[in-house]
Write an enzyme that holds these catalytic residues in place. Structure first.
Site, short mmCIF file in Angstrom:
data_model
loop_
_atom_site.label_atom_id
_atom_site.label_comp_id
_atom_site.label_asym_id
_atom_site.label_seq_id
_atom_site.Cartn_x
_atom_site.Cartn_y
_atom_site.Cartn_z
N GLU A 11 0.63 -1.25 0.17
CA GLU A 11 0.29 -0.01 0.23
C GLU A 11 0.63 1.24 -0.04
O GLU A 11 0.43 2.43 -0.28
CB GLU A 11 -0.98 0.48 1.40
CG GLU A 11 -2.33 -0.63 0.84
CD GLU A 11 -2.92 -0.11 -0.83
OE1 GLU A 11 -3.58 1.63 -1.09
OE2 GLU A 11 -3.11 -0.75 -1.14
N LYS A 13 3.90 1.71 -1.66
CA LYS A 13 4.09 1.71 -2.27
C LYS A 13 2.82 2.19 -3.39
O LYS A 13 3.21 3.15 -4.51
CB LYS A 13 4.85 0.09 -3.13
CG LYS A 13 5.36 0.33 -4.54
CD LYS A 13 6.12 -1.19 -4.98
CE LYS A 13 6.71 -1.28 -4.24
NZ LYS A 13 7.84 -2.78 -4.80
N ASP A 70 10.81 -3.54 -10.01
CA ASP A 70 11.46 -4.42 -8.98
C ASP A 70 12.21 -3.07 -8.69
O ASP A 70 13.31 -2.71 -9.52
CB ASP A 70 12.10 -5.10 -9.03
CG ASP A 70 12.79 -6.46 -8.42
OD1 ASP A 70 11.81 -6.78 -7.28
OD2 ASP A 70 13.66 -6.78 -8.88
N SER A 71 12.69 -2.97 -7.26
CA SER A 71 13.49 -1.87 -6.61
C SER A 71 14.58 -3.01 -5.66
O SER A 71 13.87 -4.10 -4.97
CB SER A 71 12.77 -0.85 -6.42
OG SER A 71 11.57 -0.51 -5.28
N PHE A 153 8.90 4.10 3.70
CA PHE A 153 8.75 2.54 3.68
C PHE A 153 9.89 1.84 3.68
O PHE A 153 10.95 2.46 3.23
CB PHE A 153 7.51 2.16 3.39
CG PHE A 153 7.54 2.28 2.31
CD1 PHE A 153 7.94 0.69 1.15
CD2 PHE A 153 7.21 2.69 1.05
CE1 PHE A 153 8.06 0.91 -0.27
CE2 PHE A 153 7.36 3.30 -0.71
CZ PHE A 153 7.51 1.70 -0.89
N TYR A 155 13.38 0.74 3.86
CA TYR A 155 15.38 1.20 4.04
C TYR A 155 15.07 2.52 3.81
O TYR A 155 15.76 3.09 4.46
CB TYR A 155 15.91 0.82 3.00
CG TYR A 155 16.09 -0.90 3.10
CD1 TYR A 155 16.66 -1.43 4.43
CD2 TYR A 155 15.47 -1.21 2.24
CE1 TYR A 155 16.22 -3.02 4.25
CE2 TYR A 155 15.57 -2.87 2.33
CZ TYR A 155 16.36 -3.81 3.24
OH TYR A 155 16.53 -4.74 3.05
N LYS A 176 10.32 13.45 -2.10
CA LYS A 176 10.43 12.47 -2.24
C LYS A 176 9.99 11.78 -4.11
O LYS A 176 11.20 11.22 -4.25
CB LYS A 176 9.83 10.96 -1.26
CG LYS A 176 10.12 10.15 -1.58
CD LYS A 176 9.83 8.84 -0.41
CE LYS A 176 10.80 7.66 -1.11
NZ LYS A 176 9.78 6.93 -0.76
#
Length: 197
Positions: A11, A13, A70-71, A153, A155, A176
């Site tokens: 959520e 993301k 993908d991160s 969220f 790291y 951000k």
């Protein structure tokens, strides 16, 4: 309204994704909102491979346009770990508090320049006609000395940004989204989608 399904159940993301893709004339749904409940095996060795696996799987299941990302975090002092294993680092269900403390311990006592790190994000888009393309974003920074910040969220609370004098978890969501790896990759993807849709 046309739909795009984003292959995530995260959520935090989805909030970022919706903010950035808000001006596309498409409804952006998470897997959960689209009624999809599967575990996609991410057995790629790169961010690109994993993003494509996820987007293609959802597109083939639904016949709709699917996006996936993908991160992960690459810490230079840890040989670029956790990298593609960022979500599964130290075990699937290990809390980020534990993961973040572990990483802080790994770089403890190192000077700032030896604590360099980056977030990498690859977004893949799979079209029902078989076309697949990707975009990539990189967010450079350092591992901080403490956990700080409530925004973001994963790291984010240990990712120190000298130019802002704070961690990425202390940035406003708006700031951000302009500078982050996911923001950069999603904005590039949005421009591509505007050309193709």
């Amino acid at each position: 309204m046309n739909r795009i399904i984003f292959a995530t159940g995260n959520e935090g993301k989805m909030k970022e994704i919706r903010m950035i893709l808000a001006d596309l004339d498409y409804q952006v749904l998470s897997m959960k909102e689209a009624g999809i409940d599967i575990d996609i095996v991410e057995d790629g060795t790169t961010f690109e491979e994993n993003a494509i696996i996820k987007a293609r799987t959802i597109m083939e299941m639904t016949g709709e346009i699917a996006l996936a990302d993908d991160s992960g975090l690459e810490v230079d002092a840890m040989d670029k770990a956790p990298g593609v294993y960022s979500a599964r680092f130290m075990g699937e269900n290990t809390s980020y508090d534990i993961k973040n403390k572990y990483i802080l311990d790994q770089v403890k006592g190192l000077p700032l320049e030896k604590r360099s790190a980056r977030f990498v994000c690859v977004i893949a888009c799979a079209f029902p006609d078989g076309r697949i393309f990707t975009t990539k974003g990189i967010f450079e920074g350092f591992i901080g000395e403490d956990i700080a910040g409530e925004n973001g969220f994963g790291y984010d609370p240990i990712f120190w940004l000298p130019e802002f004098g704070c961690t990425s978890a202390e940035l406003s969501p708006e700031d951000k989204n302009v500078v982050s790896h996911r923001g950069k990759a999603l904005n590039s993807m949005k421009e591509k989608l505007k050309e193709l849709l």
